[in-house]
Design a protein around this motif. Structure first.
Motif, PDB file in Angstrom:
ATOM      1  N   GLY A  16       0.828  -1.209   0.000  1.00  0.00           N
ATOM      2  CA  GLY A  16       0.000   0.000   0.000  1.00  0.00           C
ATOM      3  C   GLY A  16       0.856   1.251   0.000  1.00  0.00           C
ATOM      4  O   GLY A  16       1.976   1.261  -0.533  1.00  0.00           O
ATOM      5  N   SER A  17       0.377   2.277   0.663  1.00  0.00           N
ATOM      6  CA  SER A  17       1.014   3.596   0.596  1.00  0.00           C
ATOM      7  C   SER A  17       2.439   3.635   1.132  1.00  0.00           C
ATOM      8  O   SER A  17       3.240   4.472   0.712  1.00  0.00           O
ATOM      9  N   LEU A  18       2.794   2.744   2.044  1.00  0.00           N
ATOM     10  CA  LEU A  18       4.170   2.668   2.556  1.00  0.00           C
ATOM     11  C   LEU A  18       4.802   1.303   2.258  1.00  0.00           C
ATOM     12  O   LEU A  18       5.775   0.912   2.901  1.00  0.00           O
ATOM     13  N   GLY A  19       4.239   0.602   1.287  1.00  0.00           N
ATOM     14  CA  GLY A  19       4.766  -0.709   0.928  1.00  0.00           C
ATOM     15  C   GLY A  19       6.128  -0.620   0.269  1.00  0.00           C
ATOM     16  O   GLY A  19       6.546   0.431  -0.221  1.00  0.00           O
ATOM     17  N   PHE A  20       6.822  -1.758   0.256  1.00  0.00           N
ATOM     18  CA  PHE A  20       8.144  -1.787  -0.359  1.00  0.00           C
ATOM     19  C   PHE A  20       8.441  -3.178  -0.895  1.00  0.00           C
ATOM     20  O   PHE A  20       7.908  -4.171  -0.389  1.00  0.00           O
ATOM     21  N   PRO A  21       9.279  -3.271  -1.919  1.00  0.00           N
ATOM     22  CA  PRO A  21       9.605  -4.572  -2.504  1.00  0.00           C
ATOM     23  C   PRO A  21      10.218  -5.504  -1.459  1.00  0.00           C
ATOM     24  O   PRO A  21      11.093  -5.105  -0.690  1.00  0.00           O
ATOM     25  N   GLY A  22       9.726  -6.711  -1.446  1.00  0.00           N
ATOM     26  CA  GLY A  22      10.238  -7.715  -0.515  1.00  0.00           C
ATOM     27  C   GLY A  22       9.367  -7.913   0.706  1.00  0.00           C
ATOM     28  O   GLY A  22       9.449  -8.962   1.354  1.00  0.00           O
ATOM     29  N   VAL A 121       7.679  -2.224  10.599  1.00  0.00           N
ATOM     30  CA  VAL A 121       8.933  -2.009   9.905  1.00  0.00           C
ATOM     31  C   VAL A 121      10.040  -2.131  10.955  1.00  0.00           C
ATOM     32  O   VAL A 121       9.914  -1.571  12.047  1.00  0.00           O
ATOM     33  N   THR A 122      11.114  -2.824  10.635  1.00  0.00           N
ATOM     34  CA  THR A 122      12.155  -3.144  11.619  1.00  0.00           C
ATOM     35  C   THR A 122      12.615  -1.931  12.411  1.00  0.00           C
ATOM     36  O   THR A 122      12.706  -1.975  13.639  1.00  0.00           O
ATOM     37  N   ASP A 123      12.925  -0.847  11.711  1.00  0.00           N
ATOM     38  CA  ASP A 123      13.541   0.320  12.340  1.00  0.00           C
ATOM     39  C   ASP A 123      12.535   1.321  12.892  1.00  0.00           C
ATOM     40  O   ASP A 123      12.929   2.390  13.361  1.00  0.00           O
ATOM     41  N   ILE A 124      11.261   0.975  12.888  1.00  0.00           N
ATOM     42  CA  ILE A 124      10.260   1.876  13.462  1.00  0.00           C
ATOM     43  C   ILE A 124       9.426   1.110  14.500  1.00  0.00           C
ATOM     44  O   ILE A 124       9.700   1.176  15.692  1.00  0.00           O
ATOM     45  N   CYS A 125       8.439   0.376  14.046  1.00  0.00           N
ATOM     46  CA  CYS A 125       7.516  -0.268  14.992  1.00  0.00           C
ATOM     47  C   CYS A 125       8.057  -1.554  15.596  1.00  0.00           C
ATOM     48  O   CYS A 125       7.761  -1.852  16.753  1.00  0.00           O
ATOM     49  N   VAL A 126       8.846  -2.328  14.848  1.00  0.00           N
ATOM     50  CA  VAL A 126       9.393  -3.554  15.437  1.00  0.00           C
ATOM     51  C   VAL A 126      10.336  -3.199  16.579  1.00  0.00           C
ATOM     52  O   VAL A 126      10.209  -3.722  17.694  1.00  0.00           O
ATOM     53  N   SER A 151      12.341  -3.668   6.212  1.00  0.00           N
ATOM     54  CA  SER A 151      12.281  -2.217   6.114  1.00  0.00           C
ATOM     55  C   SER A 151      12.569  -1.830   4.668  1.00  0.00           C
ATOM     56  O   SER A 151      13.325  -2.531   3.983  1.00  0.00           O
ATOM     57  N   PRO A 152      12.027  -0.713   4.209  1.00  0.00           N
ATOM     58  CA  PRO A 152      12.389  -0.253   2.867  1.00  0.00           C
ATOM     59  C   PRO A 152      13.845   0.224   2.799  1.00  0.00           C
ATOM     60  O   PRO A 152      14.406   0.365   1.720  1.00  0.00           O
ATOM     61  N   ASP A 153      14.457   0.439   3.946  1.00  0.00           N
ATOM     62  CA  ASP A 153      15.838   0.916   4.027  1.00  0.00           C
ATOM     63  C   ASP A 153      16.682  -0.169   4.704  1.00  0.00           C
ATOM     64  O   ASP A 153      16.642  -0.328   5.925  1.00  0.00           O
ATOM     65  N   TYR A 154      17.437  -0.908   3.909  1.00  0.00           N
ATOM     66  CA  TYR A 154      18.205  -2.033   4.440  1.00  0.00           C
ATOM     67  C   TYR A 154      19.190  -1.591   5.528  1.00  0.00           C
ATOM     68  O   TYR A 154      19.347  -2.279   6.546  1.00  0.00           O
ATOM     69  N   GLU A 155      19.857  -0.466   5.346  1.00  0.00           N
ATOM     70  CA  GLU A 155      20.806   0.002   6.363  1.00  0.00           C
ATOM     71  C   GLU A 155      20.094   0.326   7.674  1.00  0.00           C
ATOM     72  O   GLU A 155      20.603   0.031   8.749  1.00  0.00           O
ATOM     73  N   ALA A 156      18.920   0.932   7.594  1.00  0.00           N
ATOM     74  CA  ALA A 156      18.147   1.218   8.807  1.00  0.00           C
ATOM     75  C   ALA A 156      17.700  -0.082   9.476  1.00  0.00           C
ATOM     76  O   ALA A 156      17.715  -0.191  10.705  1.00  0.00           O
TER      77      ALA A 156
END
Length: 173
Positions: A16-22, A121-126, A151-156
């Motif tokens: 959806g609006s904050l979705g990301f590949p994977g 998302v790993t770096d926010i809610c998880v 996460s959409p940001d692998y480094e984060a």
């Protein structure tokens, strides 16, 4: 007893609006974790990021101006087969912020000796809810499987895993 916390595996975070590949690839991993937890007599808990129509006027919305997970919209729903996997014995917590104090209260009440978190998302809610679980249950094992969150940001994602390991949240290799 083990508790499995499936964090925000919702349509808006997958495609959806904050979705990301994977993100969709986590579905089978999460389903396997749900089945395993149930087969071992554990408690499955789902969190739902939950916002209202006023989201863009909230503190979070001003910093992340992407409308998402509005209650009553398809984006708020759990994604795919995970949605169909919810059973009456499961607990669903709607949370208005990254972390859930309701989750902390619940974990203290049911007092599992192990809590595993997965989802988005790993770096926010998880990370927010993993730290809350660690604080609520200082003597219990708390873990986050890197293969079951994203996460959409692998480094984060990687920074969040390192930060969680730093506060004695187990990160299986």
């Amino acid at each position: 007893m083990k508790a499995l916390v499936v964090v925000d595996y919702q349509v808006d975070f997958v495609n959806g609006s904050l979705g990301f590949p994977g993100a969709e690839k986590l579905e089978q991993v999460i389903l396997a974790k749900i089945a395993k937890c149930r087969s071992e007599g554990g408690q499955v808990i789902f969190t739902l990021d939950t916002h209202g129509e006023d989201y863009l006027r909230t503190a979070e919305g001003r910093k992340l101006p992407v409308v998402h997970c509005v209650k009553g919209t398809p984006g708020h729903d759990l994604y795919g087969k995970v949605a169909a996997a919810v059973s009456p014995e499961d607990i669903v917590i709607e949370k208005p912020a990254f972390g859930s104090l309701e989750l902390a209260d619940l974990l203290k009440r049911i007092a599992p000796d192990e809590v595993e978190l997965c989802g988005l998302v790993t770096d926010i809610c998880v990370i927010s809810n993993a730290v809350i679980a660690r604080a609520a249950l200082p003597e219990s094992r708390v873990s986050v499987d890197p293969a079951a969150c994203g996460s959409p940001d692998y480094e984060a994602h990687m920074r969040a895993l390192r930060a969680m390991a730093g506060v004695q949240i187990e990160i299986p290799v």
